[in-house]
Design a protein around this motif. Structure first.
Motif, PDB file in Angstrom:
ATOM      1  N   GLN A  45      72.773  70.615  31.429  1.00 16.10           N
ATOM      2  CA  GLN A  45      71.450  70.655  32.157  1.00 16.10           C
ATOM      3  C   GLN A  45      71.382  69.935  33.629  1.00 16.10           C
ATOM      4  OE1 GLN A  45      68.296  69.697  29.373  1.00 16.10           O
ATOM      5  NE2 GLN A  45      68.555  71.438  28.185  1.00 16.10           N
ATOM      6  N   GLU A  46      70.864  70.444  34.479  1.00 16.97           N
ATOM      7  CA  GLU A  46      70.675  69.569  35.808  1.00 16.97           C
ATOM      8  C   GLU A  46      69.957  68.451  35.482  1.00 16.97           C
ATOM      9  OE1 GLU A  46      69.398  70.146  40.215  1.00 16.97           O
ATOM     10  OE2 GLU A  46      69.899  72.105  39.103  1.00 16.97           O
ATOM     11  N   SER A  47      68.744  68.408  34.905  1.00 16.06           N
ATOM     12  CA  SER A  47      67.858  67.255  34.839  1.00 16.06           C
ATOM     13  C   SER A  47      67.282  67.372  33.398  1.00 16.06           C
ATOM     14  CB  SER A  47      66.774  67.737  35.811  1.00 16.06           C
ATOM     15  OG  SER A  47      65.883  66.580  36.008  1.00 16.06           O
ATOM     16  N   PRO A  48      68.025  67.118  32.280  1.00 17.77           N
ATOM     17  CA  PRO A  48      67.898  67.114  31.123  1.00 17.77           C
ATOM     18  C   PRO A  48      66.676  66.180  30.556  1.00 17.77           C
ATOM     19  CG  PRO A  48      69.604  65.690  30.917  1.00 17.77           C
ATOM     20  CD  PRO A  48      69.429  66.186  32.547  1.00 17.77           C
ATOM     21  N   LEU A  49      65.866  66.501  29.729  1.00 19.23           N
ATOM     22  CA  LEU A  49      64.651  65.905  28.982  1.00 19.23           C
ATOM     23  C   LEU A  49      65.198  64.912  28.387  1.00 19.23           C
ATOM     24  CD1 LEU A  49      61.637  66.157  28.805  1.00 19.23           C
ATOM     25  CD2 LEU A  49      61.778  67.331  26.906  1.00 19.23           C
ATOM     26  N   VAL A  50      64.756  63.517  28.867  1.00 14.74           N
ATOM     27  CA  VAL A  50      65.191  62.309  28.230  1.00 14.74           C
ATOM     28  C   VAL A  50      64.062  61.208  27.627  1.00 14.74           C
ATOM     29  CG1 VAL A  50      66.366  59.923  28.440  1.00 14.74           C
ATOM     30  CG2 VAL A  50      67.414  62.164  29.364  1.00 14.74           C
ATOM     31  N   THR A 144      72.383  61.569  36.222  1.00 12.95           N
ATOM     32  CA  THR A 144      71.984  60.990  37.437  1.00 12.95           C
ATOM     33  C   THR A 144      70.389  61.505  37.777  1.00 12.95           C
ATOM     34  OG1 THR A 144      72.798  63.001  38.621  1.00 12.95           O
ATOM     35  CG2 THR A 144      74.281  61.117  38.364  1.00 12.95           C
ATOM     36  N   LYS A 145      70.065  62.691  36.977  1.00 10.20           N
ATOM     37  CA  LYS A 145      68.706  63.180  37.370  1.00 10.20           C
ATOM     38  C   LYS A 145      68.328  63.429  35.878  1.00 10.20           C
ATOM     39  CE  LYS A 145      69.636  66.415  40.164  1.00 10.20           C
ATOM     40  NZ  LYS A 145      69.583  67.656  41.187  1.00 10.20           N
ATOM     41  N   ILE A 146      67.075  63.010  35.455  1.00  6.28           N
ATOM     42  CA  ILE A 146      66.098  63.434  34.299  1.00  6.28           C
ATOM     43  C   ILE A 146      64.937  63.586  34.448  1.00  6.28           C
ATOM     44  CG2 ILE A 146      67.935  61.823  32.900  1.00  6.28           C
ATOM     45  CD1 ILE A 146      65.575  59.827  32.676  1.00  6.28           C
ATOM     46  N   ARG A 147      64.641  64.311  33.339  1.00  3.80           N
ATOM     47  CA  ARG A 147      62.861  64.589  33.082  1.00  3.80           C
ATOM     48  C   ARG A 147      62.485  63.575  32.024  1.00  3.80           C
ATOM     49  NH1 ARG A 147      62.462  69.664  30.751  1.00  3.80           N
ATOM     50  NH2 ARG A 147      60.432  69.468  30.879  1.00  3.80           N
ATOM     51  N   LEU A 148      61.790  62.451  32.364  1.00  7.67           N
ATOM     52  CA  LEU A 148      61.522  61.281  31.468  1.00  7.67           C
ATOM     53  C   LEU A 148      60.274  61.615  30.568  1.00  7.67           C
ATOM     54  CD1 LEU A 148      62.377  58.623  30.812  1.00  7.67           C
ATOM     55  CD2 LEU A 148      60.858  57.590  32.347  1.00  7.67           C
ATOM     56  N   LEU A 149      60.492  61.682  29.229  1.00  4.37           N
ATOM     57  CA  LEU A 149      59.463  61.723  28.476  1.00  4.37           C
ATOM     58  C   LEU A 149      58.722  60.415  27.961  1.00  4.37           C
ATOM     59  CD1 LEU A 149      58.136  64.124  26.757  1.00  4.37           C
ATOM     60  CD2 LEU A 149      60.092  63.483  25.050  1.00  4.37           C
ATOM     61  N   THR A 150      57.796  60.053  28.911  1.00  6.48           N
ATOM     62  CA  THR A 150      56.945  58.717  28.752  1.00  6.48           C
ATOM     63  C   THR A 150      55.842  58.762  29.068  1.00  6.48           C
ATOM     64  OG1 THR A 150      57.462  56.510  28.766  1.00  6.48           O
ATOM     65  CG2 THR A 150      57.930  57.621  30.642  1.00  6.48           C
ATOM     66  N   LEU A 162      67.965  51.926  37.670  1.00  6.67           N
ATOM     67  CA  LEU A 162      69.297  52.290  37.258  1.00  6.67           C
ATOM     68  C   LEU A 162      70.039  53.589  38.173  1.00  6.67           C
ATOM     69  CD1 LEU A 162      68.581  52.337  33.188  1.00  6.67           C
ATOM     70  CD2 LEU A 162      69.931  50.741  34.651  1.00  6.67           C
ATOM     71  N   ASN A 163      69.324  53.728  39.024  1.00 13.39           N
ATOM     72  CA  ASN A 163      69.549  54.502  40.240  1.00 13.39           C
ATOM     73  C   ASN A 163      69.825  56.134  39.366  1.00 13.39           C
ATOM     74  OD1 ASN A 163      69.778  52.912  42.411  1.00 13.39           O
ATOM     75  ND2 ASN A 163      71.806  51.997  41.810  1.00 13.39           N
ATOM     76  N   VAL A 164      68.681  56.200  38.597  1.00 14.56           N
ATOM     77  CA  VAL A 164      68.700  57.697  38.103  1.00 14.56           C
ATOM     78  C   VAL A 164      67.541  58.359  38.597  1.00 14.56           C
ATOM     79  CG1 VAL A 164      68.508  58.962  35.858  1.00 14.56           C
ATOM     80  CG2 VAL A 164      69.907  56.904  35.857  1.00 14.56           C
ATOM     81  N   THR A 165      67.541  59.458  39.005  1.00 15.34           N
ATOM     82  CA  THR A 165      66.215  60.243  39.576  1.00 15.34           C
ATOM     83  C   THR A 165      65.551  60.887  38.563  1.00 15.34           C
ATOM     84  OG1 THR A 165      67.552  60.648  41.627  1.00 15.34           O
ATOM     85  CG2 THR A 165      65.638  61.830  41.142  1.00 15.34           C
ATOM     86  N   ILE A 166      64.206  60.572  38.607  1.00 13.76           N
ATOM     87  CA  ILE A 166      63.117  61.129  37.684  1.00 13.76           C
ATOM     88  C   ILE A 166      62.692  62.269  38.237  1.00 13.76           C
ATOM     89  CG2 ILE A 166      61.084  60.833  36.153  1.00 13.76           C
ATOM     90  CD1 ILE A 166      61.823  57.913  36.073  1.00 13.76           C
TER      91      ILE A 166
END
Length: 195
Positions: A45-50, A144-150, A162-166
């Motif tokens: 996934q390009e931007s997985p749910l995390v 490097t890219k995520i959808r953040l579940l928070t 952490l240089n990860v794009t949300i």
């Protein structure tokens, strides 16, 4: 991230659950062991749910309703099983004050202190969690890219650091109950959680 810390990691194993098929890997950071629980397809996934889920033995395992941890964890497992993604089970009990001190904080809360006041009275900061292992896990999975579940703005800042794009912040909205209304109010009003 502290480069002095040595991390160890386990092999990857299957973990079928009532929510679906997951994979699991353990990470050791000093004397703390954390988990990465993920779907097979999430790395494609390009931007997985995390979700970075902070350990809560009383809620996650014993079903305490003094907090919203159990409901958040199980909601995250459902969503990630459906959409693909990763849960980091961040084992820093009681915002990293440990189980014994967390129960002492619960006792102070029974006497009228809120979660922040109880930690401070015990000699701790309101939140003592560290996130070096999160960076290690992100690096291990090349995220490097995520959808953040928070709901927690502090975790947004951690991930950004952490240089990860949300690409999206996905809230985990849980209905309050009479036992956790005060706790959730403190999280919203004093810790800035989006509830």
């Amino acid at each position: 991230m502290n480069t002095q810390i040595k991390f160890e990691k386990s092999s990857i194993a299957n973990m079928p659950s009532k929510y679906g098929k997951f994979k699991i890997r353990a990470y050791k950071e000093g004397d703390q062991e954390h988990l990465a629980i993920f779907t097979e397809n999430f790395e494609q996934q390009e931007s997985p749910l995390v979700r970075i889920h902070s350990e809560c033995l009383t809620g996650d395992t014993f079903g305490s309703i003094k907090c919203d941890c159990n409901n958040q964890l199980h909601k995250a497992l459902e969503l990630i099983a459906q959409e693909g993604g990763l849960i980091i089970y961040h084992r820093q009990e009681g915002r990293n004050i440990g189980l014994l001190n967390k129960i002492n904080a619960y006792s102070l809360q029974d006497q009228g202190r809120n979660t922040i006041e109880a930690n401070i009275e015990l000699g701790f900061a309101p939140d003592q969690r560290t996130y070096d292992v999160v960076g290690e896990i992100f690096k291990d999975f090349n995220l490097t890219k995520i959808r953040l579940l928070t709901n927690n703005p502090a975790k947004v800042h951690v991930v950004e650091g952490l240089n990860v794009t949300i690409t999206e912040r996905v809230p985990v909205i849980i209905n309050p109950n009479p036992h956790n209304e005060g706790y959730l109010k403190v999280k919203k009003e004093q810790m800035g959680h989006d509830l």
